[in-house]
Design an enzyme around this catalytic site. Structure first.
Site, short mmCIF file in Angstrom:
data_model
loop_
_atom_site.label_atom_id
_atom_site.label_comp_id
_atom_site.label_asym_id
_atom_site.label_seq_id
_atom_site.Cartn_x
_atom_site.Cartn_y
_atom_site.Cartn_z
CG HIS A 112 -27.65 -49.35 -7.99
ND1 HIS A 112 -29.13 -49.36 -8.03
CD2 HIS A 112 -27.19 -49.63 -6.85
CE1 HIS A 112 -29.35 -49.75 -6.59
NE2 HIS A 112 -28.30 -49.90 -5.90
CG ASP A 147 -25.89 -47.92 -4.02
OD1 ASP A 147 -25.14 -47.30 -4.91
OD2 ASP A 147 -26.98 -48.07 -3.82
CD GLU A 148 -29.12 -51.24 -2.66
OE1 GLU A 148 -30.00 -51.44 -1.71
OE2 GLU A 148 -29.42 -50.74 -3.80
CB SER A 149 -21.82 -53.65 -6.30
OG SER A 149 -21.97 -52.46 -6.65
CG HIS A 150 -26.28 -57.06 -3.63
ND1 HIS A 150 -25.63 -56.57 -2.55
CD2 HIS A 150 -27.70 -56.34 -3.39
CE1 HIS A 150 -26.32 -55.72 -1.76
NE2 HIS A 150 -27.43 -55.95 -2.10
#
Ligand code: TNX
Length: 527
Positions: free
Chosen positions: A271, A334-337
Site C-alpha cells: 500500500h 496488510d495485503e503485502s502480496h
C-alpha cells in the site's frame, strides 16, 4: 458500589410503574430515555429539572482542564438554548438551576471514562474519576435534552430533564472509528465533523489511514516530495490533498478536546505506491512508478532489503510521533502480496523497534502476527482468525474489526449504491448483533483491547457519502464497545436508535433510513 449508588439518590422504584409514558410532559421518568450507548445503571426519581437561561456551569477552582471541559459543554448548549452559560470556578456547591462538573477521588470503578450523572430538582451534577469521564457524561446529558439542543441557532423549547441518576462506564477501553483519507482525501473540516460524530456516542479513538497507493496525506518535512508529488491525486483521478503539519496538529487538538486519541497509520510495506512514486530510492529497481488512481490492492512494496527504507521509516515515524500525543502508531502491514513472506517478516521485525524508539505502541493489521511481535504490540483483526490467534499466542492484545461485521464500506444490502461487498452486505442489525468476545474461538474479552469500525473510501468522495455509509451503523459499534453484551438486545436497541433520528436531522447527518429500524413514531405512522 452499586448499592451505595442506589442509596445515594434514594430511589422510589415502585412509583415507576405508575409513571411510564415516554412522551409525558414534563418529563419525569429518566428510565424512559433512549440513551446510546446504553448505560450501566439508570434510576428515576420522578421529578423534573429545568435548564434556564440563567444557568451556569460550575467547576471546582484551580483546574484549567475542568474549565476547558466546562467550556465544551457550554458551547454545546449555548447556541440552541439561548443560554449564555458561563463557566465559573467555585469552592461551593452552586445554587438552583445549574450544572456542576467535578472529580471524585475515591471511585476507581468509574475508571478512565466512567461517570455519574445526577439530575436533582435543583442541580445537574456530573462527576467522574478522571476528566475524560466528564466528557462522556456530557454526551449522556446531551441525549437527555430535546434533539433541538443539537442546533446551532436558537430553538423555541423548554429544556427539561427527568430527575434521577445514571452510573456508567465502558466495557472496552478502545472504541474506535477509522477514516481512510488516502483513497479519497477529506479536509480538516470534514474530519472535525467526523470527530464530533464519534464523540457523541462516546467513542474514544479516531484511526486515520494516512497513506496508501493512491495518496500520501500528511506533510513530512524531511521527505517533502511525499506530499508535493504523492498527494496530488486520488481514486478516480481527482486532485487529492494532504494535511500540513499545522493542520494535523489542529486535528489532534480538536480530538483531544473531546478526549479522543488520534491513531496515525502509515501503511507499509505494501500500500505504498504514492511513496514509491515520490521517492524511487524506496523501490528495488530504483524506478518510480506512476501515481495510481485505481482501486486494486497488493501490487506495491517498499524494498525491504534497502537501508534507505528504514531511514525513511525512522524519519516518518519521528515526525508523526512528535505531533501525536496518543500512545499508538499503526504500521498497517496488510495485503503485502508483492512482498515475499520472509522479507515481510524481516521488515515487520525491523520496523517495530523503530516505533518503540519514539515511545509509541505498535498496532498493525492482523497479518503482522506472522512476525515476532514486540511486547505490548496490538493486532487489529480484520480477516483471518488464524492471524488473530497467533497474536494472542504471542501475548498481544487484539482490536476487533471483523470485515463481515464492522466494515462500514460494505453495502447495507444489494441495492446500496455506495460501498463494496467483498465481505458481504451489512444491514444495521447484522452490524449490531455480534459480541467481540465470542466472535473468534480462543479470543476472549481478556485478549481484546476494544472494537474499531473502519471506513475505507474507494467509493466515497464527500461528507454526505461518508455519512450515508457510517450512519447509523457507527452508533451500534459505539454501543458494542461501551455497553455490556448482556445489556444489548437488537429489539431494544432498534427503538433507541430510531429515537436518534431527530438528532441526525437537526445535525444534518445524511443517514441511511434502514427499513429494519422503526424510525417513525407510532402517531406519525397513523397519519
Ligand atoms: C481491505 S482491510 C483493505 C483495504 C481496502 C478494503 C476495502 C485492510 C486491512 N485492507 O485496503 O480498502 O479492504 O474494503
Amino acid at each position: 458500589m452499586k448499592v451505595s449508588f442506589f442509596n445515594k439518590i434514594g430511589l422510589v422504584l415502585i412509583l415507576l410503574v405508575a409513571f411510564n409514558s415516554c412522551s409525558s410532559y414534563p418529563p419525569t421518568d429518566l428510565t424512559k430515555n433512549s440513551i446510546i450507548p446504553k448505560p450501566v445503571a439508570v434510576v428515576a426519581t420522578l421529578g423534573t429539572f429545568e435548564l434556564t437561561k440563567d444557568a451556569a456551569v460550575y467547576v471546582p477552582e484551580g483546574s484549567d482542564e475542568l474549565m476547558q471541559i466546562g467550556n465544551y459543554l457550554a458551547t454545546l448548549l449555548n447556541g440552541s438554548t439561548g443560554s449564555n452559560l458561563t463557566v465559573q470556578p467555585t469552592p461551593n456547591i452552586p445554587l438552583k438551576g445549574n450544572i456542576l462538573l467535578s472529580l471524585v477521588s475515591d471511585d476507581n470503578e468509574l475508571g478512565e471514562e466512567g461517570y455519574e450523572l445526577i439530575i436533582g430538582n435543583d442541580l445537574v451534577h456530573i462527576s467522574a474519576f478522571q476528566p475524560a469521564g466528564l466528557v462522556r457524561g456530557i454526551q449522556t446529558l446531551r441525549q437527555l435534552l430535546p434533539a433541538g439542543v443539537e442546533a446551532d441557532n436558537l430553538q423555541e423549547s423548554r429544556w427539561l430533564l427527568a430527575t434521577g441518576a445514571i452510573r456508567d462506564f465502558p466495557e472496552y477501553a478502545y472504541r474506535g472509528a477509522m477514516l481512510d483519507v488516502a483513497r479519497h482525501f477529506f479536509g480538516v473540516e470534514d474530519v472535525k465533523r467526523y470527530i464530533d460524530h464519534i464523540a457523541m456516542y462516546k467513542m474514544n479513538v479516531l484511526h486515520l489511514h494516512l497513506t496508501d497507493d493512491q495518496g500520501w496525506r500528511v506533510e513530512i518535512k524531511s521527505w517533502p516530495n511525499l506530499t508535493i508529488h504523492g498527494a496530488t491525486t486520488q481514486v478516480g483521478g481527482g486532485q487529492g490533498g494532504f494535511y500540513t503539519q499545522e493542520e494535523y496538529k489542529e486535528l489532534v487538538r480538536y480530538a483531544q478536546e473531546r478526549y479522543i486519541t488520534i491513531v496515525p497509520e502509515v501503511d507499509m510495506p505494501g500500500h505504498t505506491n504514492a511513496a514509491l512514486a515520490s521517492y524511487p530510492a524506496l523501490t528495488c529497481d530504483g524506478r518510480a512508478p506512476e501515481l495510481y488512481t485505481g482501486t486494486s490492492v497488493g501490487f506495491s512494496t517498499l524494498c525491504t532489503s534497502k537501508e534507505v527504507v528504514y531511514q525513511f521509516i525512522d524519519d516518518v515515524v519521528r515526525e508523526l510521533s512528535e505531533m501525536t500525543p496518543g500512545p499508538y502508531f499503526h504500521i498497517g502491514g496488510d495485503e503485502s502480496h508483492s512482498t515475499k513472506e520472509a522479507d515481510y517478516i524481516y521488515f515487520v521485525n525491523r520496523v517495530q523497534p523503530i516505533i518503540e524508539s519514539y515511545g509509541k505502541r505498535v498496532i498493525g493489521w492482523d497479518e503482522i502476527a506472522n512476525a515476532t511481535l514486540v511486547d505490548n504490540a496490538v493486532v487489529q483483526y480484520w480477516a483471518k482468525d488464524e492471524n488473530a490467534l497467533k497474536a494472542v499466542e504471542q501475548g498481544a492484545k487484539v482490536i476487533m474489526s471483523p470485515a463481515s461485521r464492522a466494515y462500514m464500506d460494505m453495502k447495507y444490502d444489494s441495492t446500496t449504491v455506495l460501498g463494496l461487498s467483498w465481505a458481504g452486505t451489512i444491514e444495521v442489525d447484522h452490524a449490531y448483533n455480534w459480541d467481540p468476545a465470542t466472535l473468534v474461538d480462543g479470543i476472549g474479552r481478556e485478549n481484546i483491547l476494544g472494537v474499531e469500525a473502519p471506513l475505507w473510501t474507494e467509493t466515497v468522495t464527500n461528507m454526505d457519502e461518508i455519512e450515508q455509509l457510517v450512519f447509523p451503523r457507527i452508533v451500534g459499534y459505539a454501543e458494542i464497545g461501551w455497553s455490556r453484551p448482556e445489556m444489548r438486545k437488537w429489539d431494544d436497541y432498534k427503538v433507541r436508535l430510531a429515537q436518534q433520528r431527530e438528532r441526525f436531522e437537526v445535525l444534518g447527518i445524511n443517514y441511511y433510513p434502514s427499513p429494519l429500524v422503526p424510525w417513525h413514531k407510532e402517531d406519525e405512522k397513523v397519519k
